[in-house]
Each structure stands twice: as C-alpha cells, then as structure tokens.
Motif scaffolding. Structure first.
Motif, PDB file in Angstrom:
ATOM      1  N   GLY A   2       0.790  -1.232   0.000  1.00 26.90           N
ATOM      2  CA  GLY A   2       0.000   0.000   0.000  1.00 26.90           C
ATOM      3  C   GLY A   2       0.815   1.272   0.000  1.00 26.90           C
ATOM      4  O   GLY A   2       0.263   2.371   0.067  1.00 26.90           O
ATOM      5  N   GLY A   3       2.136   1.141  -0.032  1.00 24.32           N
ATOM      6  CA  GLY A   3       2.993   2.324  -0.094  1.00 24.32           C
ATOM      7  C   GLY A   3       3.064   3.115   1.192  1.00 24.32           C
ATOM      8  O   GLY A   3       3.421   4.304   1.179  1.00 24.32           O
ATOM      9  N   GLN A   4       2.751   2.474   2.328  1.00 24.97           N
ATOM     10  CA  GLN A   4       2.776   3.186   3.594  1.00 24.97           C
ATOM     11  C   GLN A   4       4.194   3.412   4.123  1.00 24.97           C
ATOM     12  O   GLN A   4       4.385   4.166   5.081  1.00 24.97           O
ATOM     13  N   ALA A   5       5.171   2.741   3.525  1.00 23.12           N
ATOM     14  CA  ALA A   5       6.581   2.915   3.901  1.00 23.12           C
ATOM     15  C   ALA A   5       7.371   3.139   2.613  1.00 23.12           C
ATOM     16  O   ALA A   5       7.948   2.203   2.052  1.00 23.12           O
ATOM     17  N   PRO A   6       7.406   4.379   2.116  1.00 25.12           N
ATOM     18  CA  PRO A   6       7.950   4.661   0.776  1.00 25.12           C
ATOM     19  C   PRO A   6       9.406   4.277   0.570  1.00 25.12           C
ATOM     20  O   PRO A   6       9.824   4.070  -0.577  1.00 25.12           O
ATOM     21  N   SER A   7      10.188   4.168   1.638  1.00 29.84           N
ATOM     22  CA  SER A   7      11.603   3.825   1.471  1.00 29.84           C
ATOM     23  C   SER A   7      11.808   2.361   1.097  1.00 29.84           C
ATOM     24  O   SER A   7      12.854   1.989   0.563  1.00 29.84           O
ATOM     25  N   VAL A   8      10.821   1.517   1.370  1.00 31.16           N
ATOM     26  CA  VAL A   8      10.968   0.077   1.153  1.00 31.16           C
ATOM     27  C   VAL A   8      10.961  -0.240  -0.347  1.00 31.16           C
ATOM     28  O   VAL A   8      10.033   0.124  -1.069  1.00 31.16           O
ATOM     29  N   GLN A   9      12.006  -0.936  -0.792  1.00 24.55           N
ATOM     30  CA  GLN A   9      12.120  -1.302  -2.199  1.00 24.55           C
ATOM     31  C   GLN A   9      11.890  -2.788  -2.458  1.00 24.55           C
ATOM     32  O   GLN A   9      11.545  -3.176  -3.568  1.00 24.55           O
ATOM     33  N   LYS A  10      12.100  -3.618  -1.425  1.00 23.43           N
ATOM     34  CA  LYS A  10      11.960  -5.058  -1.603  1.00 23.43           C
ATOM     35  C   LYS A  10      11.369  -5.692  -0.354  1.00 23.43           C
ATOM     36  O   LYS A  10      11.611  -5.225   0.771  1.00 23.43           O
ATOM     37  N   LEU A  11      10.579  -6.753  -0.556  1.00 22.12           N
ATOM     38  CA  LEU A  11      10.004  -7.534   0.540  1.00 22.12           C
ATOM     39  C   LEU A  11      10.326  -9.008   0.300  1.00 22.12           C
ATOM     40  O   LEU A  11      10.084  -9.535  -0.792  1.00 22.12           O
ATOM     41  N   TYR A  12      10.864  -9.660   1.334  1.00 26.79           N
ATOM     42  CA  TYR A  12      11.158 -11.094   1.279  1.00 26.79           C
ATOM     43  C   TYR A  12      10.348 -11.840   2.336  1.00 26.79           C
ATOM     44  O   TYR A  12      10.087 -11.313   3.425  1.00 26.79           O
ATOM     45  N   TYR A  13       9.980 -13.074   1.998  1.00 25.23           N
ATOM     46  CA  TYR A  13       9.389 -13.998   2.967  1.00 25.23           C
ATOM     47  C   TYR A  13      10.453 -15.042   3.315  1.00 25.23           C
ATOM     48  O   TYR A  13      11.045 -15.646   2.425  1.00 25.23           O
ATOM     49  N   ASN A  14      10.679 -15.253   4.610  1.00 18.08           N
ATOM     50  CA  ASN A  14      11.667 -16.274   4.961  1.00 18.08           C
ATOM     51  C   ASN A  14      11.028 -17.653   4.997  1.00 18.08           C
ATOM     52  O   ASN A  14       9.853 -17.813   5.291  1.00 18.08           O
ATOM     53  N   GLN A  15      11.840 -18.646   4.659  1.00 18.19           N
ATOM     54  CA  GLN A  15      11.415 -20.036   4.632  1.00 18.19           C
ATOM     55  C   GLN A  15      12.347 -20.822   5.542  1.00 18.19           C
ATOM     56  O   GLN A  15      13.524 -20.506   5.643  1.00 18.19           O
ATOM     57  N   MET A  16      11.832 -21.837   6.180  1.00 20.27           N
ATOM     58  CA  MET A  16      12.690 -22.681   7.004  1.00 20.27           C
ATOM     59  C   MET A  16      13.341 -23.746   6.127  1.00 20.27           C
ATOM     60  O   MET A  16      12.649 -24.539   5.486  1.00 20.27           O
ATOM     61  N   GLY A  17      14.670 -23.744   6.085  1.00 22.77           N
ATOM     62  CA  GLY A  17      15.383 -24.742   5.314  1.00 22.77           C
ATOM     63  C   GLY A  17      15.429 -24.410   3.834  1.00 22.77           C
ATOM     64  O   GLY A  17      15.193 -23.294   3.407  1.00 22.77           O
ATOM     65  N   SER A  18      15.734 -25.407   3.030  1.00 30.80           N
ATOM     66  CA  SER A  18      15.880 -25.226   1.594  1.00 30.80           C
ATOM     67  C   SER A  18      14.527 -24.987   0.941  1.00 30.80           C
ATOM     68  O   SER A  18      13.522 -25.543   1.340  1.00 30.80           O
ATOM     69  N   PHE A  19      14.517 -24.147  -0.090  1.00 29.26           N
ATOM     70  CA  PHE A  19      13.259 -23.790  -0.746  1.00 29.26           C
ATOM     71  C   PHE A  19      13.543 -23.453  -2.202  1.00 29.26           C
ATOM     72  O   PHE A  19      14.557 -22.861  -2.525  1.00 29.26           O
ATOM     73  N   ALA A  20      12.644 -23.809  -3.081  1.00 29.54           N
ATOM     74  CA  ALA A  20      12.764 -23.460  -4.492  1.00 29.54           C
ATOM     75  C   ALA A  20      11.391 -23.118  -5.029  1.00 29.54           C
ATOM     76  O   ALA A  20      10.366 -23.550  -4.490  1.00 29.54           O
TER      77      ALA A  20
END
Length: 233
Positions: free
Chosen positions: A140-158
């Motif tokens: 929603g653009g509430q934090a304009p400085s943010v350029q990227k968002l990641y979701y963390n995963q436990m262990g190996s992921f593809a």
C-alpha cells in the motif's frame, strides 16, 4: 563509498528472528549494513521450557532479557517491541498493527523488509497476522523507502514462479547456536526444530532461504540474485 542499507525484520515473538534469519542478520551486520527488528509481542503466552511455572509477566520479563541477548549476538542495530497480546494479534485492529509497522519502517527508512510467508511457517495465527499486516503496509505504499520484501522459509526452498536466495551457513552456525541458546525459555521448541544444540550444523539447517515477494511494485519477480541488496536504487 557504498551506501549502508537498512533491513527490517518484522515478526510476532521473541525468537522468531533467530529461528529463520540468524545467518542473514549476521551477514548484513558483518557487511556494514543495518539489521533492525520489530517484534509485535513479548511472548508472554509461550512455554517456559525447563524453567518451571511463571506468571505471564515473569515470562515476558524473562523473554525481554533473552531477546536483548540474541539481538546483541546477531548484531541487530535497533529492536522495538509493540507489547501487543501474545496469541491475540488477530484481535488487534488491523489498522493499529499496520500503523505501528509502517511507523517503524518510516522512522528507520528501511530499504528491505523480511517477514513470514503466508502460512506463517508454523501456521501460528500471530505469524499469519504479521504476514498480512506487512503486506498491507508495503504493497500500500505506507513505507515509501521500502524497495523489496522477502518472505523467509525454514530450510531449503525453491520456486518456479519467484526468485529465491539462499544464505549459506559459512561459519555462522556458531552465532545462530548461541542466539538460540539464550532463548532459554523456548528450548523445547528449539530442540524440536534443530535437535540438541551443539557445534555441528544440523544438515537440514545449512542454509536459510528467502523468497522475493515484491520489488519496486512488482509481485514475485523472477530473477537470479546474489544478494538481497541487488537492484536497490
């Protein structure tokens, strides 16, 4: 001189940061960048491990101390706790939680955000609430400085539909082990995931994986990355 970057880790409970992100956090700090942490609750509804019976306030105080120690070990620059109800985040008005997260990200001018995937990894309702709150703030653009968002995963992921970056252990297991150990009240959960903590890296925990969920307005871009800082402006 390369610009220092700020990476915000947004989670529900003390220890969430250590379980899934220790390698990444320590790497960010070691490279001269700034990892920061927002934790929505004090973890006062959790178990007490081998410490015996505690009141909720006693457990909250204990977990405050544990988190402070982990923050120091991992190299986190800033840590803030919202003090919301542990196990009760779904009862918090979404706008209130989103506002606190957005304020945190704006105040610290975060470039990158890391948080839970849609299932919260463990299915915990607090984790899932945080996932959706962060999405609303970032998308929603509430934090304009943010350029990227990641979701963390436990262990190996593809993934066939998105970009995933793997952070190798490369000698950082000792840091993660020490940070896990100081979360003493949560040792039963820790051992369920990692086994008995020792000097040897558990084979299934040699990497931490992070899915690129959003970048510059694009959801789940597919690209090869060598760092979470790739393609930042």
């Amino acid at each position: 001189m390369t610009k220092s970057r700020t990476v915000a880790f947004i989670y529900a409970h003390p220890d969430d940061e250590t379980f899934g992100c220790s390698y990444l956090i320590r790497q960010i700090a070691d490279e001269g960048n700034k990892p920061i942490l927002f934790t929505a609750t004090r973890g006062d509804a959790g178990k007490t491990g081998h410490l015996g019976a505690m009141t909720r306030e006693e457990l909250a105080t204990k977990r405050d101390v544990e988190l402070a120690k982990a923050v120091d070990i991992l190299g986190i620059s800033v840590m803030e706790q919202a003090g919301m109800g542990d196990g009760k985040l779904k009862e918090v008005a979404p706008a209130v939680l989103q506002q606190q997260i957005a304020d945190f990200l704006r105040r610290h001018e975060a470039d990158v955000v890391v948080t839970f995937p849609e299932d919260g990894i463990s299915g915990h309702s607090d984790h899932i609430v945080i996932h959706h709150a962060v999405n609303e703030v970032v998308f929603g653009g509430q934090a304009p400085s943010v350029q990227k968002l990641y979701y963390n995963q436990m262990g190996s992921f593809a993934s066939d539909i998105s970009s995933v970056i793997w952070i190798e252990e490369n000698g950082k297991w000792e840091v993660k082990r020490r940070a896990l150990e100081v979360h003493e009240s949560q040792i039963l959960s820790i051992e369920r995931v990692f086994g008995k903590l020792g000097p040897d890296v558990p084979p299934q925990h040699r990497v931490e994986a992070f899915e690129l969920a959003w970048e510059h307005g694009v959801h789940f871009p597919k690209r090869v990355e060598t760092s979470i800082f790739d393609h930042l402006k």
